[in-house]
Design a protein around this motif. Sequence first.
Motif, PDB file in Angstrom:
ATOM      1  N   GLY A  24       0.787  -1.221   0.000  1.00  0.00           N
ATOM      2  CA  GLY A  24       0.000   0.000   0.000  1.00  0.00           C
ATOM      3  C   GLY A  24       0.816   1.266   0.000  1.00  0.00           C
ATOM      4  O   GLY A  24       0.265   2.362  -0.113  1.00  0.00           O
ATOM      5  N   CYS A  25       2.135   1.145   0.123  1.00  0.00           N
ATOM      6  CA  CYS A  25       3.010   2.317   0.157  1.00  0.00           C
ATOM      7  C   CYS A  25       3.478   2.683  -1.253  1.00  0.00           C
ATOM      8  O   CYS A  25       3.369   1.896  -2.185  1.00  0.00           O
ATOM      9  CB  CYS A  25       4.228   2.053   1.054  1.00  0.00           C
ATOM     10  SG  CYS A  25       3.813   1.767   2.786  1.00  0.00           S
ATOM     11  N   VAL A  38       2.472   2.394  -6.549  1.00  0.00           N
ATOM     12  CA  VAL A  38       1.844   1.950  -5.307  1.00  0.00           C
ATOM     13  C   VAL A  38       1.961   0.431  -5.240  1.00  0.00           C
ATOM     14  O   VAL A  38       1.580  -0.276  -6.168  1.00  0.00           O
ATOM     15  CB  VAL A  38       0.369   2.378  -5.247  1.00  0.00           C
ATOM     16  CG1 VAL A  38      -0.283   1.878  -3.954  1.00  0.00           C
ATOM     17  CG2 VAL A  38       0.237   3.885  -5.349  1.00  0.00           C
ATOM     18  N   ARG A  96       2.940   4.454   5.200  1.00  0.00           N
ATOM     19  CA  ARG A  96       1.524   4.776   5.364  1.00  0.00           C
ATOM     20  C   ARG A  96       1.369   5.759   6.516  1.00  0.00           C
ATOM     21  O   ARG A  96       1.932   5.558   7.593  1.00  0.00           O
ATOM     22  CB  ARG A  96       0.729   3.508   5.623  1.00  0.00           C
ATOM     23  CG  ARG A  96       0.765   2.513   4.473  1.00  0.00           C
ATOM     24  CD  ARG A  96       0.213   1.166   4.871  1.00  0.00           C
ATOM     25  NE  ARG A  96      -1.207   1.232   5.191  1.00  0.00           N
ATOM     26  CZ  ARG A  96      -1.901   0.235   5.717  1.00  0.00           C
ATOM     27  NH1 ARG A  96      -1.293  -0.907   6.015  1.00  0.00           N
ATOM     28  NH2 ARG A  96      -3.181   0.359   5.974  1.00  0.00           N
ATOM     29  N   ARG A 139       0.203   7.695   9.779  1.00  0.00           N
ATOM     30  CA  ARG A 139      -0.457   7.314  11.034  1.00  0.00           C
ATOM     31  C   ARG A 139      -1.486   8.398  11.351  1.00  0.00           C
ATOM     32  O   ARG A 139      -1.116   9.545  11.616  1.00  0.00           O
ATOM     33  CB  ARG A 139       0.562   7.172  12.153  1.00  0.00           C
ATOM     34  CG  ARG A 139       1.647   6.131  11.880  1.00  0.00           C
ATOM     35  CD  ARG A 139       2.814   6.301  12.833  1.00  0.00           C
ATOM     36  NE  ARG A 139       3.429   7.618  12.673  1.00  0.00           N
ATOM     37  CZ  ARG A 139       4.327   8.138  13.512  1.00  0.00           C
ATOM     38  NH1 ARG A 139       4.711   7.456  14.573  1.00  0.00           N
ATOM     39  NH2 ARG A 139       4.826   9.339  13.297  1.00  0.00           N
ATOM     40  N   ARG A 189      -8.316   4.124   7.095  1.00  0.00           N
ATOM     41  CA  ARG A 189      -7.728   2.865   6.623  1.00  0.00           C
ATOM     42  C   ARG A 189      -8.008   2.663   5.136  1.00  0.00           C
ATOM     43  O   ARG A 189      -7.133   2.249   4.375  1.00  0.00           O
ATOM     44  CB  ARG A 189      -8.289   1.685   7.416  1.00  0.00           C
ATOM     45  CG  ARG A 189      -7.797   1.605   8.847  1.00  0.00           C
ATOM     46  CD  ARG A 189      -8.380   0.369   9.522  1.00  0.00           C
ATOM     47  NE  ARG A 189      -7.944   0.237  10.906  1.00  0.00           N
ATOM     48  CZ  ARG A 189      -8.312  -0.737  11.720  1.00  0.00           C
ATOM     49  NH1 ARG A 189      -9.122  -1.685  11.279  1.00  0.00           N
ATOM     50  NH2 ARG A 189      -7.876  -0.779  12.961  1.00  0.00           N
ATOM     51  N   GLY A 222      -5.720   4.391   2.945  1.00  0.00           N
ATOM     52  CA  GLY A 222      -4.349   3.901   2.925  1.00  0.00           C
ATOM     53  C   GLY A 222      -3.553   4.170   4.179  1.00  0.00           C
ATOM     54  O   GLY A 222      -2.363   3.856   4.240  1.00  0.00           O
ATOM     55  N   ALA A 223      -4.186   4.720   5.203  1.00  0.00           N
ATOM     56  CA  ALA A 223      -3.476   5.095   6.423  1.00  0.00           C
ATOM     57  C   ALA A 223      -3.508   3.982   7.464  1.00  0.00           C
ATOM     58  O   ALA A 223      -4.295   3.032   7.375  1.00  0.00           O
ATOM     59  CB  ALA A 223      -4.089   6.360   7.017  1.00  0.00           C
ATOM     60  N   LEU A 224      -2.637   4.106   8.450  1.00  0.00           N
ATOM     61  CA  LEU A 224      -2.731   3.330   9.678  1.00  0.00           C
ATOM     62  C   LEU A 224      -3.541   4.172  10.652  1.00  0.00           C
ATOM     63  O   LEU A 224      -3.145   5.292  10.981  1.00  0.00           O
ATOM     64  CB  LEU A 224      -1.342   3.044  10.256  1.00  0.00           C
ATOM     65  CG  LEU A 224      -0.390   2.235   9.381  1.00  0.00           C
ATOM     66  CD1 LEU A 224       1.001   2.208  10.004  1.00  0.00           C
ATOM     67  CD2 LEU A 224      -0.912   0.820   9.196  1.00  0.00           C
ATOM     68  N   ARG A 279      -3.683  11.063   1.313  1.00  0.00           N
ATOM     69  CA  ARG A 279      -3.052  10.674   0.052  1.00  0.00           C
ATOM     70  C   ARG A 279      -1.825  11.532  -0.235  1.00  0.00           C
ATOM     71  O   ARG A 279      -0.837  11.054  -0.791  1.00  0.00           O
ATOM     72  CB  ARG A 279      -4.059  10.786  -1.087  1.00  0.00           C
ATOM     73  CG  ARG A 279      -5.369  10.042  -0.864  1.00  0.00           C
ATOM     74  CD  ARG A 279      -5.214   8.548  -0.899  1.00  0.00           C
ATOM     75  NE  ARG A 279      -5.035   8.073  -2.260  1.00  0.00           N
ATOM     76  CZ  ARG A 279      -4.777   6.826  -2.579  1.00  0.00           C
ATOM     77  NH1 ARG A 279      -4.649   5.911  -1.621  1.00  0.00           N
ATOM     78  NH2 ARG A 279      -4.633   6.455  -3.833  1.00  0.00           N
ATOM     79  N   MET A 333       1.022  10.243   1.744  1.00  0.00           N
ATOM     80  CA  MET A 333       1.533   9.012   1.142  1.00  0.00           C
ATOM     81  C   MET A 333       2.398   9.284  -0.085  1.00  0.00           C
ATOM     82  O   MET A 333       3.199   8.438  -0.479  1.00  0.00           O
ATOM     83  CB  MET A 333       0.367   8.106   0.743  1.00  0.00           C
ATOM     84  CG  MET A 333      -0.449   7.574   1.903  1.00  0.00           C
ATOM     85  SD  MET A 333      -1.904   6.651   1.334  1.00  0.00           S
ATOM     86  CE  MET A 333      -1.102   5.252   0.529  1.00  0.00           C
TER      87      MET A 333
END
Length: 467
Positions: free
Chosen positions: A75-76, A217, A239, A241, A276, A279-281, A381, A384
């Motif tokens: 996802g990174c 990605v 990703r 936080r 989430r 794409g985040a934690l 985004r 990221m």
Amino acid sequence: MSSSAAPSPSDEQGHEHGHGHGHEHEHGHGPEHGPADPCEGPARGLWSVDEHLADILATVGPLEPIELQLLDAQGCVLVEDVTVPVALPPFDNSSMDGYAVRVADVAGATEEFPAVLTVIGDVAAGDGGLPTVGPGQAARIMTGAPLPPGAEAVVPVEWTDGGTGGGAATGMRAASAAPEGAGGEVRVHRAAEARAHVRARGSDVRAGELALAAGTVLGPPQIGLLAAIGRGTVKVRPRPRVVVISTGSELVQPGEPLGEGQIHDSNSFALAAAARDAGALAYRVGAVTDDAETLRATIEDQLIRADLIVTTGGVSVGAYDVVKEALTADGQVDFRKLAMQPGKPQGFGAIGDEQIPLLALPGNPVSSYVSFELFVRPAIRALMGVKDLHRPTVRAVLAADKALSSPVGRRQFLRGAYDAEAGTVTPVGGAGSHLIAALAHADCLLVVPEEADGVEPGSELEVVLLG
């Protein structure tokens, strides 16, 4: 202020109950620098949706790259070009279970007149010390095994009698049971061309070729390719936080019984899930009470694990709007009113020594979710480092029994169901920002521009796809 409170007049009707404090935070602009013409129309003194988003994106930049293990990098965004160190596959190998043979030895073979070859051994995937196939010989070979010296093609086991001692299945089982496999004969009843059923070395990628470009990605196929070419780690932007904090003394965690005047906290769950999905934690901090000092301390405690903080509730002008009370004192967060519905009250700033971005969203469920999609998701985004910050948009024809009304001077976002095949969109639920059940059944947002007072059935309008 709560996650499921009734719609406030400031949010639903567009009435002004207060003004932003006008202090310019480090990377943004004060409300007086909002619309180009602050005297134009009913949106006088309000920030536009585009201005607020531009201010956020001018502050939020990509995170610094780090080296991560492959699965942690899923996802990174890749920040380096990755080239192939060795060809893939690294050697000629069989694409079938069968027999490695010389083309001349099976030329003209038929069911009636099969070629009879001596089996000199077995070749399995991972084998070394390969036998050399000479005239009149064959080596039993498994899928993925290297093509032995002397062999020019592979005949599938289905083209043979399976070797001495039985049919095809028996012959292949014998290969697994007896690794040496020498002795016996195999009858081949079909001819094979040179390189038949052989995967050539470098047929996937060649050494030195670009495997993945910076900016890619990393999904499952890309992770698989990196592993296949021997990369155990990769340099990516991590990703983000994201810490989600909901406020309200009336909030109770799901699963716990409700007391008088209490409601379940839904916003922190919805927004953490949305983070989430972006794409985040996500880290959820639910139900901070209506106390400015408690909220301020909670936010300070979360800074150590946050690249972005999102609060929900407490951003309007009520007596218990603690987010605004807690964060306006030092001027780091700017609270604004936007020319949009729902979601008029918004806050944005950068806090702490590390200047962590903070977005303060309204507390009504639909207002907070729409605000997330418009402002928080693009910020995630951007952190990221991806190019595509926004949800896709399409034009669709309004399928409705009656016209939709909209306040002039406000960009309205209504929930809807999009039919891609028909090219139509149907409203779901009403305009109330507390209608969370309707939101759960919507897959898009209908956008009514600021200058319009409504949309007639059959008219075309912009649709933001949420799926």
